[in-house]
Every structure is written in structure tokens, then in C-alpha cells.
Motif scaffolding. Structure first.
Motif, short mmCIF file in Angstrom:
data_model
loop_
_atom_site.label_atom_id
_atom_site.label_comp_id
_atom_site.label_asym_id
_atom_site.label_seq_id
_atom_site.Cartn_x
_atom_site.Cartn_y
_atom_site.Cartn_z
N TYR A 151 0.84 -1.19 0.00
CA TYR A 151 0.00 0.00 0.00
C TYR A 151 0.88 1.26 0.00
O TYR A 151 1.96 1.26 0.57
CB TYR A 151 -0.87 0.05 1.25
N ALA A 162 -6.67 -9.60 2.85
CA ALA A 162 -6.72 -8.14 2.90
C ALA A 162 -7.01 -7.64 4.31
O ALA A 162 -6.44 -6.66 4.75
CB ALA A 162 -7.77 -7.62 1.93
N LYS A 163 -7.88 -8.34 5.04
CA LYS A 163 -8.24 -7.87 6.38
C LYS A 163 -7.22 -8.42 7.36
O LYS A 163 -7.46 -9.38 8.09
CB LYS A 163 -9.65 -8.32 6.74
N ASN A 164 -6.09 -7.76 7.34
CA ASN A 164 -5.01 -8.23 8.18
C ASN A 164 -4.10 -7.05 8.52
O ASN A 164 -4.25 -5.95 7.97
CB ASN A 164 -4.21 -9.32 7.47
N ILE A 165 -3.19 -7.28 9.42
CA ILE A 165 -2.31 -6.22 9.88
C ILE A 165 -1.50 -5.66 8.72
O ILE A 165 -1.00 -6.41 7.89
CB ILE A 165 -1.36 -6.76 10.96
N GLN A 166 -1.37 -4.34 8.70
CA GLN A 166 -0.48 -3.70 7.75
C GLN A 166 0.76 -3.23 8.51
O GLN A 166 0.65 -2.63 9.57
CB GLN A 166 -1.16 -2.51 7.08
N TYR A 167 1.92 -3.52 7.95
CA TYR A 167 3.18 -3.14 8.55
C TYR A 167 3.76 -1.98 7.74
O TYR A 167 3.86 -2.07 6.52
CB TYR A 167 4.15 -4.32 8.56
N PHE A 168 4.14 -0.94 8.45
CA PHE A 168 4.53 0.29 7.77
C PHE A 168 6.04 0.51 7.74
O PHE A 168 6.76 0.10 8.65
CB PHE A 168 3.88 1.49 8.49
N TYR A 227 -13.37 -4.96 10.85
CA TYR A 227 -12.01 -5.24 11.29
C TYR A 227 -11.39 -3.92 11.67
O TYR A 227 -11.48 -2.93 10.93
CB TYR A 227 -11.23 -5.93 10.17
N ILE A 232 -7.98 -1.86 13.75
CA ILE A 232 -6.59 -1.95 14.20
C ILE A 232 -6.24 -0.67 14.96
O ILE A 232 -6.65 0.43 14.56
CB ILE A 232 -5.60 -2.09 13.01
N TYR A 244 -2.95 1.62 16.04
CA TYR A 244 -1.54 1.86 15.74
C TYR A 244 -0.97 2.90 16.68
O TYR A 244 -1.70 3.79 17.16
CB TYR A 244 -1.35 2.35 14.30
N PRO A 274 3.79 4.21 11.47
CA PRO A 274 2.85 3.59 12.42
C PRO A 274 3.27 2.18 12.78
O PRO A 274 3.75 1.43 11.93
CB PRO A 274 1.53 3.60 11.65
N GLY A 289 -11.31 -4.58 3.48
CA GLY A 289 -9.92 -5.01 3.60
C GLY A 289 -9.01 -4.27 2.63
O GLY A 289 -7.85 -4.05 2.94
#
Lengths: 113, 111
Positions: A33, A98-104, B32, B34, B36, B44, B96
Motif C-alpha cells: 500500500y 486483505a483484512k489483516n495487519i499492515q506493517y509500515f 475489522y 486496528i 496503531y 505507524p 480489507g
């Protein structure tokens, strides 16, 4: 930053010039992303990718294009930079669904003069 | 809670106290969420997540509560430490592919 590297970290450019920001991840994540972060706004999605050569637009995609030729690399291009594109840009990656943690990543601070 | 103004909501707590940070979300279809944490000059960092089939989820020193009826999310930090000082924001999604992020709350821990 979960193996996500952004380059450059800082860039100053002039209006009308093309700019490419790079994101590299070593996690073999399927999703990647590009976001921008501006005062008074939450992170806003520019474009995302759900696989090699598979990309789609986010809510603020005008003036931006992306490419993903390899799983690990996601490029964001400003074809002709404008002052309104001065911002901090973050790349993120996420696992299979897709519905999961995003790591930046750590971000790229871009100034367009 | 979070807002879209230029100035972030702020929360100041004494070291060792518990912190509660709130987030109101807008889309009733979001399923969903989250939380941060973002320190100055950094990206983040994931804290905890929760899906809509749960009301509460606990991690290490953190708890997220989800109230779907009033579309409200909260993050509780137990025994707040100076290293917890940062901006905290929530993210929501129904698809998502598109996450919507709040503007954040700035937490300051007073030693």
C-alpha cells in the motif's frame, strides 16, 4: 518496521518534475500500500497492490501512479509534482488476506516547491 | 476521541496510571479494526487488532474494546510508561482493501 524500506527518506523537488518513491519489503507479503499523511487528516490510501502487476486506486489516487513488477517492490510515481503533493508518504505491506495487519515503513518526507 | 481538526486531541497521564484512548468510527459495515502507535518521525506501529465478532481483546498491557452498537472503539493501556508517549490512531475497514484511519490522539506520559 517489519522489513519494509522506503527510499529516499527525504526529498525536495520542484513543481512539474517527476518523482518516484520506492518501497521494498522482505516479508514476501502479497499486499502493498501507499498512503499519504497530512496534518488534520488520517492516513489516506493512494494506491494498493494485491499481487505482482495487480494494482488498484485508493481514495486519493489523482496525480499518482504505481507499479509492482516484483513481490518485494512497489513504486509510487508522481508524474508532475504539485505543491499539494507535499506530504509524508508511507508504504505498508500485509499478508495473504486483505483484512489483516499492515506493517509500515519509516516514511518519505516529500516537499514540492 | 479523534477529530479531523488541525490540533490532535491530547491526553496526559501520570506514569503508572492507566490510559484510555477513544475512537468513533463511521461505517456500520466495518468489521475489522486496528490500533496503531506512531512516534515522532516514525511509521505507524501495530499495537492490537479486533474483529467484529469480538467485544474485547487483550494483549500485553493493552486491551481493545469494541462497541458496535454505538460504533466506538477504545484502547486501554495499563501502567502507562514514558515509552508509551506517542500518537495513537485507529483504523477500520469493511472490505480489507480500503482502511480508514482516524487522525489520532496524542498521549503524553508524565514521569
Amino acid at each position: 518496521d517489519a522489513g519494509i524500506t522506503q527510499s529516499p527518506r527525504h526529498k525536495v523537488t520542484e513543481t512539474g518534475t517527476p518523482v518516484t518513491l520506492r518501497c521494498h519489503q522482505t516479508e514476501n507479503h502479497r499486499y502493498m500500500y501507499w498512503y499519504r499523511q497530512d496534518p488534520g487528516h488520517g492516513l489516506r490510501l493512494i494506491h494498493y497492490s494485491y499481487g505482482v502487476k495487480d494494482t488498484d486506486k485508493g481514495e486519493v489516487s489523482d496525480g499518482y501512479s504505481v507499479s509492482r513488477s516484483k513481490t518485494e517492490d512497489f513504486l509510487l510515481t508522481l508524474e508532475s509534482a504539485t505543491s499539494s503533493q507535499t506530504s509524508v508518504y508511507f508504504c505498508a505491506s500485509g499478508r495473504d488476506s486483505a483484512k489483516n495487519i499492515q506493517y509500515f515503513g519509516a516514511g518519505t518526507r516529500l516537499s514540492v516547491l | 476521541g479523534e477529530s479531523v481538526g488541525l490540533h490532535l486531541p491530547t491526553l496526559s497521564v501520570q506514569e503508572g496510571d492507566n490510559s484510555i484512548i477513544n475512537c468513533a468510527y463511521s461505517n456500520s459495515a466495518s468489521d475489522y479494526f486496528i490500533w496503531y502507535k506512531q512516534e515522532s518521525g516514525k511509521g505507524p506501529q501495530f499495537i492490537i487488532d479486533i474483529r467484529s465478532n469480538m467485544d474485547k481483546r487483550q494483549g500485553q498491557r493493552v486491551t481493545v474494546l469494541l462497541n458496535k452498537t454505538v460504533k466506538h472503539l477504545s484502547l486501554q493501556i495499563a501502567a502507562t510508561q514514558p515509552g508509551d508517549s506517542a500518537v495513537y490512531f485507529c483504523a477500520e475497514t469493511s472490505t480489507g482493501n480500503q482502511f480508514y484511519f482516524g487522525t489520532g490522539t496524542s498521549l503524553t506520559v508524565i514521569p
